[in-house]
Design a protein around this motif. Structure first.
Motif, PDB file in Angstrom:
ATOM      1  N   ASP A  30     -19.721 -55.100  15.584  1.00  0.00           N
ATOM      2  CA  ASP A  30     -19.136 -56.113  14.702  1.00  0.00           C
ATOM      3  C   ASP A  30     -19.919 -56.280  13.404  1.00  0.00           C
ATOM      4  N   LYS A  49     -19.784 -57.461   7.837  1.00  0.00           N
ATOM      5  CA  LYS A  49     -20.100 -58.054   6.543  1.00  0.00           C
ATOM      6  C   LYS A  49     -21.169 -57.207   5.868  1.00  0.00           C
ATOM      7  N   ALA A 103     -21.509 -60.635  13.185  1.00  0.00           N
ATOM      8  CA  ALA A 103     -20.759 -61.877  13.045  1.00  0.00           C
ATOM      9  C   ALA A 103     -21.652 -63.093  13.282  1.00  0.00           C
TER      10      ALA A 103
END
Length: 451
Positions: free
Chosen positions: A108, A111, A296
């Motif tokens: 994950d 970003k 995350a």
């Protein structure tokens, strides 16, 4: 492109360099930089018309070779459209680069915080980890390199740290696994894995788990020797980090973007870190770019709390356009698959065959287009061909080996008692075999110093 000799132009370039350029990691009066006239694909050449097969990929970053036309065109197009813009805005090249990177990072890590290079990526990853945990200390391995900026150089585990290590950066070093020169007296990979993990556990216990923000490791250490960790080691570190609430950071600045035959070296081990640093191969080094891929959980820490860090050129449009083009080229031309193929069928077998014939080759290590030859004086004792961090006359055997490589048209990556085979990920079979032939000839010079 065919080199066209122009010694007069080369002399002018060299004169200006010597008069005004201050080179990194060098005693300025003792170096003699080669004046480079051009480069294409896996080769570059000087102003005298000498052409070299680049077995260094620059500083292990031209993963798609020099001057790939699609990436050059993308940079030109972006320059004509929007050369630069401040990082607080949403810009197409920046957004697309982040999307493409996030698609390929493990787990994950969706970003992306952009930096100008790998050292800044490490600096910001450690800052994120400390702010996320509220803890001060970071553990990093000996035989590692994480960059030349303040925190990154303290994290580094090789002698480049020594001159700038003030001992106040909250860094604690430990031994990672390396069976060929095991600090744990191991005889098998299983022993090395178990003992290295126990050593890390002991270090954490004596430092105090509640004081440790992060453990940072190069997934496969690069400049320090390309020591692939034994099966289970990275998974073991992941478990330890989970147990103590420590952020696990993988440094993929050198190993990432196809170098190991996977998009990221972590993919070989099925391990997902909390933070992953990258640079170099993300756009083949055509325009400076690095970054941190963020999980995350850590991203959520800064959802309503400002992250106190930034860079004027974060996500620079020219650099991001180069990243978009590079990632697309790698996908379209199956560059990652080519790196895996070359490693499995040409470089790996070829380097191991050289080791069988040359008494100076103690061990061959690597995967994809990420290989190291550990050069020794004696295969039985494993005494390095030159002493650790040797300079001057003590380093003469390696200097002679490097000179022999260049005389055979190969530009080598040499560090301490090792030579690394780290050509572009899209090197052809014929070019890789050409490099092996040059190494074969140069190793005969190294053999002269064995006992």
């Amino acid at each position: 492109m065919t080199p066209h000799p122009d010694p007069q132009a080369g002399a002018a370039v060299k004169a200006a360099d010597r008069a005004h350029v201050f080179h990194s990691w060098s005693a300025q009066g003792l170096i003699d930089p080669l004046a480079v006239a051009g480069a294409e694909g896996s080769y570059f050449w000087d102003y005298d018309g000498n052409r070299y097969l680049d077995f260094t990929s620059g500083l292990v970053y031209t993963n798609i070779g020099h001057q790939h036309p699609k990436v050059v065109a993308a940079i030109q197009e972006q320059a004509g459209r929007l050369t630069t813009f401040a990082p607080a805005f949403a810009v197409e090249a920046r957004s697309e680069a982040a999307r493409l990177i996030a698609e390929r990072t493990p787990g994950d890590l969706d970003k992306i915080f952009f930096t100008n290079g790998g050292a800044e990526a490490v600096e910001n990853a450690i800052r994120m980890a400390r702010l996320h945990t509220g803890r001060p200390k970071v553990l990093s391995a000996y035989r590692s390199y994480h960059g030349g900026t303040a925190t990154a150089i303290n994290l580094t585990g090789d002698p480049r740290r020594w001159a700038s290590d003030n001992g106040t950066s909250g860094v604690v070093h430990f031994w990672g696994p390396f069976l060929y020169r095991s600090p744990f007296y191991s005889e098998t990979e299983e022993q090395e894995c178990a003992r290295a993990l126990q050593h890390l556990e002991d270090t954490i216990a004596f430092e105090g788990p509640a004081t440790i923000a992060a453990i940072i490791l190069e997934t496969i250490p690069g400049t320090a020797g390309i020591m692939t960790p034994p099966p289970g080691y990275l998974a073991g570190v992941r478990e330890i980090c989970d147990r103590y609430g420590i952020v696990f950071v993988l440094d993929e600045v050198m190993a990432g973007f196809g170098r190991t035959g996977e998009w990221f070296a972590a993919d070989h081990f099925g391990v997902v870190p909390d933070l992953l640093t990258f640079a170099k191969g993300v756009n083949s080094g055509y325009v400076p770019l690095g970054g941190v891929a963020i999980s995350a959980e850590i991203a959520a820490t800064f959802e309503t709390r400002p992250y106190p860090g930034g860079l004027t050129y974060s996500g620079h449009p020219l650099a991001c356009a180069a990243a978009v083009a590079t990632i697309n080229v790698m996908a379209e031309e199956k560059v990652v698959e080519q790196a895996a193929h070359i490693g499995a069928t040409v470089l790996g077998p070829g380097l191991r065959e050289l080791a069988e014939r040359h008494p100076s080759v103690g061990e061959v290590r690597g995967t994809g287009v990420f290989w190291a030859l550990d050069l020794v004086r004696n295969k039985e004792t494993r005494e390095p061909l030159v002493p650790y961090n040797a300079t001057g006359a003590a380093n003469a055997p390696m200097a002679a080996f490097a000179a022999a490589c260049k005389s055979h048209g190969l530009w080598p990556f040499v560090n301490m008692n090792r030579t690394h085979a780290v050509p572009p990920c899209n090197i052809s079979e014929a070019e890789a075999k050409e490099g092996l032939a040059a190494l074969d000839a140069a190793l005969s010079v190294a053999d002269e110093h064995t006992a």
